[in-house]
Motif scaffolding. Structure first.
Motif, short mmCIF file in Angstrom:
data_model
loop_
_atom_site.label_atom_id
_atom_site.label_comp_id
_atom_site.label_asym_id
_atom_site.label_seq_id
_atom_site.Cartn_x
_atom_site.Cartn_y
_atom_site.Cartn_z
N SER A 1 0.82 -1.21 0.00
CA SER A 1 0.00 0.00 0.00
C SER A 1 0.85 1.26 0.00
O SER A 1 0.48 2.26 -0.63
N VAL A 2 2.00 1.23 0.69
CA VAL A 2 2.91 2.38 0.64
C VAL A 2 3.40 2.58 -0.78
O VAL A 2 3.48 3.71 -1.29
N MET A 3 3.73 1.47 -1.45
CA MET A 3 4.16 1.54 -2.84
C MET A 3 3.10 2.21 -3.70
O MET A 3 3.38 3.14 -4.47
N ASN A 4 1.86 1.78 -3.53
CA ASN A 4 0.80 2.33 -4.35
C ASN A 4 0.29 3.68 -3.86
O ASN A 4 -0.25 4.45 -4.65
N PHE A 5 0.47 3.97 -2.56
CA PHE A 5 0.13 5.30 -2.07
C PHE A 5 1.07 6.34 -2.68
O PHE A 5 0.65 7.43 -3.06
N GLY A 6 2.35 5.96 -2.81
CA GLY A 6 3.30 6.86 -3.46
C GLY A 6 2.91 7.10 -4.90
O GLY A 6 2.95 8.24 -5.39
N ILE A 7 2.48 6.03 -5.58
CA ILE A 7 2.03 6.16 -6.97
C ILE A 7 0.78 7.02 -7.04
O ILE A 7 0.60 7.83 -7.95
N LEU A 8 -0.10 6.86 -6.03
CA LEU A 8 -1.33 7.66 -5.97
C LEU A 8 -1.00 9.14 -5.81
O LEU A 8 -1.62 10.01 -6.43
N MET A 9 -0.01 9.45 -4.98
CA MET A 9 0.42 10.84 -4.81
C MET A 9 0.99 11.40 -6.12
O MET A 9 0.76 12.56 -6.47
N ILE A 10 1.73 10.54 -6.82
CA ILE A 10 2.26 10.96 -8.13
C ILE A 10 1.11 11.22 -9.10
O ILE A 10 1.13 12.18 -9.87
N GLN A 11 0.06 10.38 -9.03
CA GLN A 11 -1.12 10.57 -9.88
C GLN A 11 -1.74 11.94 -9.63
O GLN A 11 -2.13 12.64 -10.56
N GLY A 12 -1.82 12.33 -8.35
CA GLY A 12 -2.38 13.63 -8.01
C GLY A 12 -1.56 14.76 -8.62
O GLY A 12 -2.12 15.74 -9.14
N LEU A 13 -0.23 14.64 -8.58
CA LEU A 13 0.64 15.66 -9.16
C LEU A 13 0.51 15.67 -10.68
O LEU A 13 0.45 16.74 -11.31
N VAL A 14 0.44 14.48 -11.28
CA VAL A 14 0.26 14.37 -12.73
C VAL A 14 -1.05 15.05 -13.16
O VAL A 14 -1.11 15.78 -14.15
N ASN A 15 -2.13 14.82 -12.37
CA ASN A 15 -3.42 15.41 -12.71
C ASN A 15 -3.37 16.94 -12.77
O ASN A 15 -4.10 17.56 -13.54
#
Length: 450
Positions: free
Chosen positions: A249-263
């Motif tokens: 989940s930490v791995m994917n939470f980091g990816i989720l945060m990157i998704q927010g920045l990408v958006n």
């Protein structure tokens, strides 16, 4: 039921035979979202593709908790199987099953009502909010099927059967693609149709593998010996499972945060990222599944106290992973534009160019993530999942810090996000070697790979 005993025989042959169905299974699992992306991108449009891409990252984060719990329990099952302790195996299975089932239900009733707030936190553009909500409201209802498939999949793999999970995914993937075409193209149900196709396919794989396991695994039957509630063992399972789930989940939470920045960079970058991430994930996915197979190899041999076999298997795994990742890196780098055309219409030149840039930066350093997957598998296999979690924090922490520091505030822009990913991999690899060196000093006879 045909199983592989990983504690004897040719190491390389068994690792390959065991990992190939796992690789095929993950490819088919990716086909769920690939089918959505291909059909949605071609028949609904780039806005719909951006919505599916954003939800994909969100769903991966949420389901990663469940998958991590199942993966953690799989390490226990594999160790029990290596010890040939069927009584302990049966107790661990049922302790784990009811614990992870409870967590899955809890996640659904806590997260689902707050989906709209989560989308706002991810900076989903206002014009995409309704479309994204339509997709997520349907696709999240399949979370229980995600639990069933992954629990019994990791159980079957732990006892040496990696073929059956592949079979059920193959059937459900065909159903998924057929329903995608029917619902989206034939019935015109739009993005909700793509989500419904995914859930139905997940139900087929989840319920199908559950029924198969109950019929084929004798130690699952309640009548075969009494199951005793063991508080001490349950505590160990919970700690181990949560450590592995935290890593996922930490791995994917980091990816989720990157998704927010990408958006925050707009629809063009969102759409390019949505397509490129899927290509990227498939490109290095075989190395990831090989790492998972290697982890179960380590677990079985750790339970059987075959420490020399672990050393030999680790050396072979490193060589194989490095060679594979090097070849894939070259292919992705050379054919980046062509790969983007699988998802994006040729007229969308900006989206294709942005996605190809991402792929070429990632494509240079796949060796970094290939080695990292082996570190994850090694420490999980010797019952040190906390170390795998730390390595994930190093990798994702680096990615998030560099991205949020450089992308909005420098001329690097979105390119800083792309470069932060392989830099994080390499730093985590270095940390893995340091932890290994510490383990080697403490337990030189068991864990030395030299």
């Amino acid at each position: 039921m045909r199983t592989l005993n990983l504690t004897e025989g040719s190491i390389f042959k068994k690792l390959i035979c065991f990992s190939l169905p796992m690789i095929g299974g993950n490819l088919l699992q990716q086909a769920y979202n690939l089918a959505d992306a291909l059909i949605v991108g071609k028949y609904i449009g780039s806005d719909a593709l951006a919505s599916v891409g954003s939800v994909y990252t969100l769903m991966i984060f949420i389901t990663s908790v469940i998958i991590g719990l199942c993966m953690g329990s799989g390490a226990f099952f594999s160790e029990d199987y290596g010890k040939k302790d069927e009584k302990q195996l049966k107790e661990d299975i049922w302790h784990s099953f009811f614990f992870i089932l409870f967590v899955s239900v809890f996640i659904y009733f806590i997260i689902y009502p707050g989906m709209e707030t989560i989308q706002k936190l991810l900076q989903t553009p206002e014009e995409l909010m309704l479309m994204t909500s339509d997709y997520v409201s349907v696709v999240f209802s399949g979370i229980i099927f995600v639990f069933l498939y992954n629990f019994f999949s990791y159980l079957l793999r732990a006892v040496g059967n990696s073929v059956v999970p592949l079979v059920f995914l193959a059937v459900s993937s065909v159903i998924n693609v057929a329903l995608d075409i029917w619902f989206v193209v034939g019935l015109g149900l739009g993005i909700k149709g793509a989500a419904l196709a995914t859930v139905i396919a997940q139900a087929v794989s989840g319920m199908g593998i559950s029924v198969y396991s109950f019929f084929k695994l004798p130690f699952l039957k309640f009548g075969q010996g009494k199951i005793k509630w063991n508080k001490h063992r349950m505590r160990k399972i919970i700690i181990n499972d949560f450590a592995t789930a935290a890593q996922q989940s930490v791995m994917n939470f980091g990816i989720l945060m990157i998704q927010g920045l990408v958006n925050s960079f707009g629809t063009v970058v969102m759409a390019s990222f949505a397509a490129a991430v899927k290509i990227d994930t498939i490109a290095y996915m075989p190395a990831q599944e090989f790492g998972n197979a290697y982890s179960l190899f380590v677990s079985q041999n750790y339970g059987a106290k075959e420490f020399d076999r672990i050393k030999k298997g680790t050396k072979l795994s490193v060589v194989f992973s490095v060679l594979f990742c090097a070849v894939i890196s070259v292919l992705v780098f050379v054919f980046a534009d062509n790969l983007m055309l699988l998802f994006i219409d040729a007229s969308e030149m900006q989206i294709i160019a942005a996605g190809a840039e991402y792929l070429r930066i990632e494509g240079v350093l796949y060796i970094g993530i290939g080695i990292l997957f082996l570190w994850y598998g090694y420490f999980r296999g010797i019952n040190k999942p906390i170390i795998s979690l730390v390595l994930t924090v190093v990798s994702l922490g680096t990615r998030v810090i560099l991205s949020y520091t450089l992308a909005p505030n420098t001329d690097f822009g979105v390119t800083a996000i792309w470069w932060s990913i392989p830099i994080g991999w390499l730093l985590a690899d270095a940390a893995g070697y340091i932890f290994y060196a510490i383990q080697k000093k403490r337990h030189s006879k068991r864990f030395s790979l030299r």
